[in-house]
Design an enzyme around this catalytic site. Structure first.
Site, short mmCIF file in Angstrom:
data_model
loop_
_atom_site.label_atom_id
_atom_site.label_comp_id
_atom_site.label_asym_id
_atom_site.label_seq_id
_atom_site.Cartn_x
_atom_site.Cartn_y
_atom_site.Cartn_z
N ASN A 83 36.21 2.76 -7.38
CA ASN A 83 36.20 1.47 -7.02
C ASN A 83 34.55 0.64 -7.27
O ASN A 83 33.95 1.41 -7.59
CB ASN A 83 36.93 1.31 -5.68
CG ASN A 83 37.56 -0.14 -4.42
OD1 ASN A 83 37.36 -1.07 -5.56
ND2 ASN A 83 38.80 0.51 -4.57
N HIS A 113 11.81 12.34 -5.87
CA HIS A 113 10.62 11.53 -5.48
C HIS A 113 9.32 12.41 -4.24
O HIS A 113 10.77 13.49 -3.78
CB HIS A 113 10.47 9.92 -5.10
CG HIS A 113 10.92 9.08 -5.60
ND1 HIS A 113 10.35 8.19 -6.78
CD2 HIS A 113 12.05 8.03 -5.80
CE1 HIS A 113 11.34 7.94 -7.59
NE2 HIS A 113 12.78 7.25 -6.48
N GLY A 140 34.63 5.60 0.71
CA GLY A 140 33.65 4.69 0.68
C GLY A 140 32.79 4.13 1.29
O GLY A 140 32.49 4.98 2.46
N ALA A 158 34.54 8.69 4.77
CA ALA A 158 33.55 7.15 5.06
C ALA A 158 32.37 7.50 5.08
O ALA A 158 32.22 7.52 6.55
CB ALA A 158 34.49 6.18 5.11
#
Length: 237
Positions: A83, A113, A140, A158
């Site tokens: 999506n 990092h 999501g 999600a």
């Protein structure tokens, strides 16, 4: 070793290296072009993804906007759907299996990092690969960090932050993401029935075999520009 070789080996490298910088510029130009394509111009989307990604299977759908660093480290299996606002920082290989569905606003971050501020302040970074199995649904707002492997038949809730490996056949959620429910394994695919032998005309027959249907000629829009120098080398061969 070049900075790119260090990157691919998982060592600390300088991302401001000219070779890597130029490759990121090429990828981001292709992403910008992809995100600007008309929503019904599926052919152009396909052509841009073919130039951008290392490999993709059949039936690939990535809703714009889509962003990546290099593209040539991304491998997608068959039946892949993502999506809007997918971000893949593919400083190392990021691989997806078949039948993967990804919700909006998800990120896969192979880049890392240093914890040591002295190294970090020098602009150095490293990268670890990410692997996602087959038949995976990622909700999501999920973030997946470098070095993570997600197994087959997995649902990621999600908003989860996946910092460690997730085994197959489970539902996992949370920050950090952890298994909350086990699932039954998917049944093995039934053996495919053997194909019936194709009928062919006898050698001396006067019957002409049917001609295959003619493909409609489609005029393609050229997407190469002097700015991107023809895109990336094809790593799929």
């Amino acid at each position: 070793m070049t900075e790119k070789e260090k990157q691919q080996a998982g060592e600390l490298y300088d991302p401001s290296d000219r070779e890597l910088l130029n490759e990121r510029i090429k990828a981001k130009k292709l992403c910008a072009e992809y995100n600007a394509v008309e929503s019904n111009d599926f052919q152009k989307r396909e052509r841009l993804l073919d130039r951008l990604l290392a490999l993709k299977g059949v039936k690939t759908v990535i809703e714009p906007n889509f962003f990546c660093d290099y593209g040539y480290n991304i491998i997608l299996g068959d039946n892949f759907y993502a999506n809007h606002n997918l971000v893949i920082l593919d400083c190392a290989d990021v691989t997806f299996g078949d039948n993967v569905f990804i919700g909006p606003n998800c990120g896969f971050y192979a880049a890392e990092h240093p914890v040591d501020a002295r190294l970090r302040n020098q602009g150095l970074e490293s990268a670890k690969p990410i692997t996602v199995g087959s038949s995976v649904w990622i909700g999501g707002g999920v973030n997946v960090l470098g070095g993570v492997t997600i197994g087959d038949n997995v649902v990621i809730g999600a908003g989860s932050v996946v910092t460690g490996d997730i085994p197959s056949n489970c539902v996992a959620a949370g920050n950090p993401c952890h298994v909350v429910k086990m699932l039954d394994p998917l049944p093995a695919e039934e053996a495919k029935a053997p194909e019936a032998p194709k009928m062919t005309a006898p050698v001396n027959s006067n019957i002409r075999p049917a001609e295959p249907p003619r493909r409609r000629h489609v005029e393609l829009t050229r997407v190469d520009t002097p700015q991107n120098n023809g895109g990336f080398p094809d790593r799929r061969k």
